[in-house]
Design an enzyme around this catalytic site. Structure first.
Site, PDB file in Angstrom:
ATOM      1  N   ARG A  46      16.259  -6.635  -2.477  1.00 27.66           N
ATOM      2  CA  ARG A  46      15.077  -7.225  -2.074  1.00 27.66           C
ATOM      3  C   ARG A  46      15.084  -7.821  -0.614  1.00 27.66           C
ATOM      4  O   ARG A  46      14.045  -7.561   0.027  1.00 27.66           O
ATOM      5  CB  ARG A  46      14.448  -8.567  -2.775  1.00 27.66           C
ATOM      6  CG  ARG A  46      13.436  -9.338  -2.237  1.00 27.66           C
ATOM      7  CD  ARG A  46      12.509 -10.323  -3.232  1.00 27.66           C
ATOM      8  NE  ARG A  46      13.514 -11.086  -4.235  1.00 27.66           N
ATOM      9  CZ  ARG A  46      14.316 -11.983  -3.933  1.00 27.66           C
ATOM     10  NH1 ARG A  46      14.436 -12.355  -2.794  1.00 27.66           N
ATOM     11  NH2 ARG A  46      14.904 -12.284  -4.926  1.00 27.66           N
ATOM     12  N   TYR A  98     -11.269  -2.312   6.559  1.00 26.04           N
ATOM     13  CA  TYR A  98     -11.010  -1.563   5.347  1.00 26.04           C
ATOM     14  C   TYR A  98     -11.496  -2.683   4.031  1.00 26.04           C
ATOM     15  O   TYR A  98     -11.293  -4.041   4.167  1.00 26.04           O
ATOM     16  CB  TYR A  98      -9.956  -1.748   5.110  1.00 26.04           C
ATOM     17  CG  TYR A  98      -9.165  -0.788   3.500  1.00 26.04           C
ATOM     18  CD1 TYR A  98      -9.507   0.490   3.290  1.00 26.04           C
ATOM     19  CD2 TYR A  98      -8.418  -1.646   2.899  1.00 26.04           C
ATOM     20  CE1 TYR A  98      -9.201   0.717   2.086  1.00 26.04           C
ATOM     21  CE2 TYR A  98      -8.072  -1.321   1.626  1.00 26.04           C
ATOM     22  CZ  TYR A  98      -8.440  -0.035   1.188  1.00 26.04           C
ATOM     23  OH  TYR A  98      -7.943   0.417  -0.098  1.00 26.04           O
ATOM     24  N   ASP A 170      -4.487  -2.799  12.624  1.00 24.84           N
ATOM     25  CA  ASP A 170      -4.358  -1.776  11.613  1.00 24.84           C
ATOM     26  C   ASP A 170      -4.374  -0.527  12.104  1.00 24.84           C
ATOM     27  O   ASP A 170      -5.558  -0.138  12.416  1.00 24.84           O
ATOM     28  CB  ASP A 170      -5.365  -2.172  10.441  1.00 24.84           C
ATOM     29  CG  ASP A 170      -5.100  -1.129   9.098  1.00 24.84           C
ATOM     30  OD1 ASP A 170      -4.840  -0.108   9.350  1.00 24.84           O
ATOM     31  OD2 ASP A 170      -5.476  -1.632   8.118  1.00 24.84           O
ATOM     32  N   LYS A 195      -1.436   6.603   3.291  1.00 24.50           N
ATOM     33  CA  LYS A 195      -2.457   7.681   4.093  1.00 24.50           C
ATOM     34  C   LYS A 195      -1.642   8.674   4.663  1.00 24.50           C
ATOM     35  O   LYS A 195      -0.831   9.277   4.263  1.00 24.50           O
ATOM     36  CB  LYS A 195      -3.581   6.890   4.772  1.00 24.50           C
ATOM     37  CG  LYS A 195      -3.896   5.552   4.247  1.00 24.50           C
ATOM     38  CD  LYS A 195      -4.798   5.871   3.075  1.00 24.50           C
ATOM     39  CE  LYS A 195      -5.165   4.706   2.102  1.00 24.50           C
ATOM     40  NZ  LYS A 195      -5.984   3.539   2.834  1.00 24.50           N
TER      41      LYS A 195
HETATM   42  C1  PLP Z   1      -5.898   2.025   2.388  1.00 24.38           C
HETATM   43  C2  PLP Z   1      -6.101   1.150   3.576  1.00 24.38           C
HETATM   44  C3  PLP Z   1      -5.591  -0.105   3.466  1.00 24.38           C
HETATM   45  C4  PLP Z   1      -4.821  -0.505   2.022  1.00 24.38           C
HETATM   46  O1  PLP Z   1      -3.660   0.175   1.964  1.00 24.38           O
HETATM   47  P1  PLP Z   1      -2.942   0.517   0.332  1.00 24.38           P
HETATM   48  O2  PLP Z   1      -1.829   1.342   0.839  1.00 24.38           O
HETATM   49  O3  PLP Z   1      -4.159   1.216  -0.288  1.00 24.38           O
HETATM   50  O4  PLP Z   1      -2.822  -1.003  -0.257  1.00 24.38           O
HETATM   51  C5  PLP Z   1      -5.510  -0.839   4.630  1.00 24.38           C
HETATM   52  N1  PLP Z   1      -6.011  -0.529   5.740  1.00 24.38           N
HETATM   53  C6  PLP Z   1      -6.746   0.795   5.658  1.00 24.38           C
HETATM   54  C7  PLP Z   1      -7.390   1.110   7.068  1.00 24.38           C
HETATM   55  C8  PLP Z   1      -6.507   1.371   4.727  1.00 24.38           C
HETATM   56  O5  PLP Z   1      -7.298   2.866   4.918  1.00 24.38           O
END
Ligand code: PLP
Length: 377
Positions: A46, A98, A170, A195
């Protein structure tokens, strides 16, 4: 080192003890200590794991940061960053963030006393007007999801710095291949590595990169204390995905440009959103702060019925949440990713029932255009 080389040679390459060119999967929870407190850098997975560490070093390098951290999902990464703040603190966020980010802020972290304002951050005055005595950070997405609005990272970073606030970005949509917020003055970069970074719809992961030793220490303490770490198998898979990020992003963008051109001349399309379009309100800033416009496109077909028809006829665009994978994906933000945002708030920012978002994949462009042509006919 150029970015495309760094994707392959950044971080920690291979395994010096065997010569393996790929970092091994250290499927292990604990490590033998030669004496109490005497170890080779790892005590418990961890706290630290060599495969995860290799990934964390890689994302640190490709985002030009000071330290990287890997989590079990993008939301776990966002949650860990939010643990930097205290009850009574206030944050300013982009209004079409998001859906999951909107949800954690308004349904979970609000209960712990973290206060938020959502504003259209593409206009810096909106941010400035919202800054209060207890504001601690500005949190932006650029391009946004799904309207691909652009916020000026450098200008926002200057504002944040002058008011002693953190700037958190982000960077999921642009990826470090096209955009490096820390180089523009941001303090913290977050990725849903589920993604583009993973890129193959086969893992869920989140990454954070920070710009200072102080933040690195704080975030490692939070990561170790709250424990939402990424496992060694998924860390390895993500390193594998990142190696081809450059070639994939170039191709995603090439395909996206052609689809945008097709959609723009199509009579049934009411509006096309893509930052690469000269008519896009954020085009000039996007051009200045990013090396590419990405593979995400949104367009409005006018009504829920038209959406229904198109969805029933497409063959290569898979109806699914998520984005950034080799396969083209199609989604209806109002009903899917942004369903947790109240209709009134959604429509206010332009997420109508006729809005479709596509994540352009790596299929042959002729097949993709023919698919859309047929679905819209
Ligand atoms: C998908 C997404 C998230 C969340 O991520 P997860 O891996 O699904 O928990 C946060 N920000 C953006 C822009 C996203 O497309």
């Amino acid at each position: 080192m150029k970015q495309r080389t760094r994707l392959i040679h950044g971080g920690i390459s291979g395994d010096p003890s065997t010569g393996a060119v790929s970092v091994p999967i250290y499927q292990v929870s604990t490590y033998k200590q030669d004496g109490i407190g005497k170890h080779k850098g790892y005590e418990y997975s961890r706290t630290g794991n060599p495969t995860r560490h290799a990934l964390e070093e890689l994302i640190k390098d490709i985002e030009n940061g000071e330290a990287g951290f890997a989590f079990g999902s993008g939301m776990a990464a966002i949650n860990a960053v939010m643990m930097l703040f205290n009850a009574g603190d206030h944050l300013i966020l982009t209004d079409d963030v998001y859906g999951g980010t909107y949800r954690i802020m308004t349904k979970v972290l609000n209960r712990l006393g973290i206060d938020v304002s959502f504003v259209d951050t593409s206009n810096i005055n909106n941010i400035e007007n919202e800054i209060r005595d207890n504001t601690r950070a500005i949190y932006i997405e650029t391009p946004t999801n799904p309207l691909l609005k652009i916020t000026d990272i450098k200008a926002t970073a200057e504002l944040a710095q002058s008011k002693n606030l953190y700037l958190i970005v982000d960077n999921t949509f642009s990826t470090p291949y096209w955009q490096n917020p820390i180089s523009l003055g941001a303090n913290i970069v977050i990725h849903s590595a589920t993604k583009y970074l993973g890129g193959h719809s086969d893992l869920v992961a989140g990454l954070v990169v920070v710009d200072s030793g102080e933040l690195a220490q704080k975030l490692h303490f939070i990561q170790n204390s709250t424990g939402g770490v990424l496992g060694p198998q998924d860390s390895w898979l993500l390193i594998r995905g990142i190696k081809t990020l450059g070639v994939r992003m170039e191709e995603h963008e090439r395909n996206a440009q052609e689809i945008v051109a097709f959609l723009q001349q199509h009579p049934s399309i009411k509006k096309v959103y893509y930052p690469g379009l000269k008519t896009h309100p954020g085009h000039e800033i996007a051009k200045k702060q990013s090396r590419g416009f990405g593979g995400m496109i949104s367009f409005d077909v006018g009504s829920e019925e038209a959406v229904e028809k198109l969805l029933n006829r497409v063959k290569y665009f898979t109806l699914a949440e998520s984005l950034g994978a080799v396969e083209s994906l199609i989604s209806v933000p109002a009903k899917m990713t942004h369903a947790s945002i109240p209709k009134e708030q959604r429509e206010k920012v332009g997420i109508t029932d006729g809005l479709i978002r596509i994540s352009v994949g790596l299929e042959d462009i002729e097949d993709l255009i023919n698919d859309l042509k047929y679905a819209l006919s």
